[in-house]
Design a protein around this motif. Structure first.
Motif, PDB file in Angstrom:
ATOM      1  N   LEU A 139     -15.032 -24.762 -14.310  1.00  0.00           N
ATOM      2  CA  LEU A 139     -14.165 -25.303 -13.264  1.00  0.00           C
ATOM      3  C   LEU A 139     -13.388 -26.505 -13.769  1.00  0.00           C
ATOM      4  N   LEU A 140     -14.066 -27.416 -14.458  1.00  0.00           N
ATOM      5  CA  LEU A 140     -13.374 -28.589 -15.019  1.00  0.00           C
ATOM      6  C   LEU A 140     -12.409 -28.178 -16.125  1.00  0.00           C
ATOM      7  N   GLN A 141     -12.807 -27.168 -16.914  1.00  0.00           N
ATOM      8  CA  GLN A 141     -11.921 -26.678 -17.976  1.00  0.00           C
ATOM      9  C   GLN A 141     -10.641 -26.101 -17.395  1.00  0.00           C
ATOM     10  N   GLU A 142     -10.771 -25.316 -16.329  1.00  0.00           N
ATOM     11  CA  GLU A 142      -9.591 -24.758 -15.678  1.00  0.00           C
ATOM     12  C   GLU A 142      -8.783 -25.852 -14.983  1.00  0.00           C
ATOM     13  N   GLN A 143      -9.486 -26.844 -14.456  1.00  0.00           N
ATOM     14  CA  GLN A 143      -8.788 -27.958 -13.816  1.00  0.00           C
ATOM     15  C   GLN A 143      -7.947 -28.722 -14.823  1.00  0.00           C
ATOM     16  N   ILE A 144      -8.473 -28.872 -16.031  1.00  0.00           N
ATOM     17  CA  ILE A 144      -7.708 -29.543 -17.094  1.00  0.00           C
ATOM     18  C   ILE A 144      -6.443 -28.748 -17.408  1.00  0.00           C
ATOM     19  N   LYS A 145      -6.578 -27.409 -17.470  1.00  0.00           N
ATOM     20  CA  LYS A 145      -5.400 -26.579 -17.744  1.00  0.00           C
ATOM     21  C   LYS A 145      -4.349 -26.749 -16.646  1.00  0.00           C
ATOM     22  N   ILE A 146      -4.800 -26.774 -15.393  1.00  0.00           N
ATOM     23  CA  ILE A 146      -3.862 -26.943 -14.288  1.00  0.00           C
ATOM     24  C   ILE A 146      -3.184 -28.308 -14.369  1.00  0.00           C
ATOM     25  N   GLN A 147      -3.974 -29.341 -14.659  1.00  0.00           N
ATOM     26  CA  GLN A 147      -3.403 -30.682 -14.754  1.00  0.00           C
ATOM     27  C   GLN A 147      -2.477 -30.818 -15.956  1.00  0.00           C
ATOM     28  N   GLU A 148      -2.797 -30.126 -17.038  1.00  0.00           N
ATOM     29  CA  GLU A 148      -1.892 -30.141 -18.199  1.00  0.00           C
ATOM     30  C   GLU A 148      -0.559 -29.478 -17.863  1.00  0.00           C
ATOM     31  N   GLY A 149      -0.642 -28.337 -17.126  1.00  0.00           N
ATOM     32  CA  GLY A 149       0.601 -27.689 -16.704  1.00  0.00           C
ATOM     33  C   GLY A 149       1.402 -28.572 -15.763  1.00  0.00           C
ATOM     34  N   LEU A 150       0.692 -29.262 -14.851  1.00  0.00           N
ATOM     35  CA  LEU A 150       1.371 -30.185 -13.944  1.00  0.00           C
ATOM     36  C   LEU A 150       2.018 -31.318 -14.717  1.00  0.00           C
ATOM     37  N   TYR A 175      13.223 -44.035  -9.709  1.00  0.00           N
ATOM     38  CA  TYR A 175      12.689 -43.825 -11.058  1.00  0.00           C
ATOM     39  C   TYR A 175      11.283 -44.417 -11.176  1.00  0.00           C
ATOM     40  N   LEU A 176      11.106 -45.663 -10.700  1.00  0.00           N
ATOM     41  CA  LEU A 176       9.802 -46.318 -10.798  1.00  0.00           C
ATOM     42  C   LEU A 176       8.758 -45.611  -9.942  1.00  0.00           C
ATOM     43  N   GLU A 177       9.143 -45.154  -8.770  1.00  0.00           N
ATOM     44  CA  GLU A 177       8.206 -44.422  -7.914  1.00  0.00           C
ATOM     45  C   GLU A 177       7.734 -43.139  -8.597  1.00  0.00           C
ATOM     46  N   TYR A 178       8.642 -42.452  -9.232  1.00  0.00           N
ATOM     47  CA  TYR A 178       8.292 -41.220  -9.946  1.00  0.00           C
ATOM     48  C   TYR A 178       7.391 -41.533 -11.136  1.00  0.00           C
ATOM     49  N   LEU A 179       7.720 -42.622 -11.875  1.00  0.00           N
ATOM     50  CA  LEU A 179       6.939 -42.987 -13.055  1.00  0.00           C
ATOM     51  C   LEU A 179       5.504 -43.349 -12.673  1.00  0.00           C
ATOM     52  N   ILE A 180       5.343 -44.075 -11.550  1.00  0.00           N
ATOM     53  CA  ILE A 180       4.000 -44.430 -11.086  1.00  0.00           C
ATOM     54  C   ILE A 180       3.189 -43.176 -10.773  1.00  0.00           C
ATOM     55  N   SER A 181       3.793 -42.232 -10.080  1.00  0.00           N
ATOM     56  CA  SER A 181       3.100 -40.978  -9.756  1.00  0.00           C
ATOM     57  C   SER A 181       2.749 -40.190 -11.014  1.00  0.00           C
ATOM     58  N   PHE A 182       3.653 -40.226 -11.995  1.00  0.00           N
ATOM     59  CA  PHE A 182       3.402 -39.520 -13.253  1.00  0.00           C
ATOM     60  C   PHE A 182       2.209 -40.128 -13.990  1.00  0.00           C
ATOM     61  N   ARG A 183       2.131 -41.450 -14.002  1.00  0.00           N
ATOM     62  CA  ARG A 183       0.993 -42.121 -14.657  1.00  0.00           C
ATOM     63  C   ARG A 183      -0.331 -41.762 -13.961  1.00  0.00           C
ATOM     64  N   ALA A 416       5.287 -31.649  -4.348  1.00  0.00           N
ATOM     65  CA  ALA A 416       5.083 -30.222  -4.093  1.00  0.00           C
ATOM     66  C   ALA A 416       4.287 -29.578  -5.228  1.00  0.00           C
ATOM     67  N   MET A 417       4.598 -29.978  -6.469  1.00  0.00           N
ATOM     68  CA  MET A 417       3.839 -29.454  -7.606  1.00  0.00           C
ATOM     69  C   MET A 417       2.378 -29.931  -7.555  1.00  0.00           C
ATOM     70  N   GLU A 418       2.177 -31.178  -7.154  1.00  0.00           N
ATOM     71  CA  GLU A 418       0.815 -31.710  -7.047  1.00  0.00           C
ATOM     72  C   GLU A 418       0.023 -30.976  -5.968  1.00  0.00           C
ATOM     73  N   GLU A 419       0.681 -30.635  -4.868  1.00  0.00           N
ATOM     74  CA  GLU A 419      -0.007 -29.900  -3.802  1.00  0.00           C
ATOM     75  C   GLU A 419      -0.489 -28.540  -4.288  1.00  0.00           C
TER      76      GLU A 419
END
Length: 457
Positions: A139-150, A175-183, A416-419
């Motif tokens: 489950l964690l391995q697949e979660q990592i794959k999903i998070q890597e794709g995200l 830009y800063l709002e997006y960067l914070i979410s990306f981090r 939307a991608m995070e959801e």
């Protein structure tokens, strides 16, 4: 030739450092957990020996034989020396004791048998633990794959918004709002990787592998089985559980024999009858002739400790003639003021055992009902999440067109991608939880893994 030898030795020395084990299913992990556990194998062998020993412990039903030999030489000054020699063989056989010995023997066999069943149940618990741990790792391995794709898709959008910000086409706040979410996405992925490494190490320990061993997990086992509901099956599963669960069967067995022992303790009139016989050869020189035979019946009323009475009647035979007959009664009176307290203690112990059995059954029945409810709820949640995932995927396609046309912000597209990623992760968790509920029910009902569907369909 020496070079080839040295290369071979060097390869053999390093091969454990680079050993790799491929796991293709949770059931393979369960099999390895049991196979690699030396303590399990030793415990099973010890329990098998104990069960055989309990079955063969029939010595109390068999006659007891004893033999004795003596020789006495007497030297006297001024008189004739004397010499005596004797050899005797005696037998003692229990004839009747009201079933007390049989109850004790049956209890010993039952306890040994149910200890084996409880051990088998513990082995299944180990298998379930290995299966759950494998599923957690996957489950964690697949979660990592999903998070890597995200993260990869989010990085593409970050590069675009950076370029737009550099060209003055995007606001700095956007830009800063997006960067914070990306981090945050990057931090979540790193934390998931740490969790995966910890769980993988736990799986290695459970499977008795060295920490240097490389475990390669090949995902969840794909099955074509359809989901099935258990609503309304609790009575059927409970009936199976009561008849097959080792813990319940052992409790019922202990309660049954404790009840028998308590009832027997109240039968103060119950006698114990024994036969005792013997033959004796005596004389002053070998060979010894003129055997003398004895036979005796002894009746003991030891079940009444306040006034224990023993009656015996015996005869002696020599040269084919009855030479003597004797009988007697013996009793020992001793103060035992604790007798009635001990009787009360036995009664309380029996009541406590009944309550323990009742509490265990109620707790197990409640657990089965809860697992059935959780199982069916997970099926409904699995269906809803699958439908939600389809809808979110369709909405993401629309959002992609909207962000390209400037109708929505890129941070909205990222959300939307995070959801979708969260829904995918939640769906896998629900599938894992569903499998866990099924395995626990199979363990409680002493079913083989995968046998729950056959019973309930």
């Amino acid at each position: 030739m020496k070079k080839v030898f040295y290369v071979f030795v060097f390869w053999c020395a390093l091969s454990p450092l680079f050993s790799q084990v491929d796991l293709y299913s949770a059931r393979q992990a369960a099999s390895l957990a049991v196979t690699n556990s030396l303590s399990n194998r030793l415990n099973r062998q010890a329990l098998d020996v104990a069960y055989k020993s309990a079955r063969l412990s029939v010595g109390q039903f068999l006659p007891v034989l004893d033999f004795s030999w003596s020789e006495d030489e007497t030297k006297k000054l001024g008189s004739t020396d004397s010499s005596s020699k004797s050899f005797s063989a005696n037998i003692s056989q229990l004839i009747f004791d009201g079933g007390k010995t049989k109850i004790a023997w049956d209890l010993g066999k039952a306890n040994a048998y149910y200890k084996i069943r409880e051990f088998e149940s513990s082995v299944n618990q180990l298998k379930a633990q290995a299966i759950n741990k494998y599923n957690e790792c996957v489950l964690l391995q697949e979660q990592i794959k999903i998070q890597e794709g995200l993260e990869e898709n989010a990085q593409i959008q970050l590069d675009i918004i950076e370029e737009e910000y550099r060209l003055g086409e995007a606001l700095e706040t956007d830009y800063l709002e997006y960067l914070i979410s990306f981090r945050k996405i990057q931090d979540q992925k790193r934390q998931t990787i740490r969790d995966f490494n910890n769980e993988l190490l736990s799986l290695k320990v459970l499977l008795n592998f060295d920490k240097e061993t490389s475990l390669v997990l090949h995902g969840f086992e794909e099955t074509d089985d359809e989901d099935f509901y258990l609503e309304g099956k609790q009575d059927k599963l409970w009936a199976i559980c009561q008849s097959a669960n080792p813990s319940i069967r052992k409790l019922d067995s202990e309660l049954y024999y404790q009840q028998k022992e308590y009832e027997f303790s109240k039968k103060t009139y119950m006698p114990q009858v024994q036969f005792k016989g013997g033959v004796n050869f005596s004389g002053s020189a070998y060979p010894l002739f003129a055997p003398r035979y004895t036979a005796k019946i002894q009746i003991d009323f030891n079940n009444n400790p306040l006034v224990p009475v023993s009656y015996s009647a015996g005869s002696g035979f020599e040269d084919g003639r009855l030479t003597d007959f004797n009988q007697g009664v013996q009793t020992t009176l001793s103060a035992k003021p604790e007798y009635f307290v001990s009787r009360q203690s036995l009664k309380i112990s029996l009541m406590a055992k009944k309550e323990e059995a009742s509490d265990t059954k109620r707790a197990l029945y409640s657990q089965i009902c809860q697992k059935i409810s959780s199982h069916d709820s997970n099926i409904d949640l699995k269906k809803r999440l699958s439908e939600t995932l389809e809808l979110q995927t369709r909405r993401l396609e629309v959002s992609r067109e909207q962000v390209e046309s400037g109708e929505i912000k890129r941070i909205d597209y990222l959300e939307a991608m995070e959801e979708i990623a969260q829904t995918q992760i939640q769906l896998m968790k629900v599938k894992t939880s569903l499998l866990s509920d099924q395995m626990q029910l199979e363990l409680d009902c002493a079913l083989d893994f995968g046998g729950l569907k056959n019973v309930c369909m």
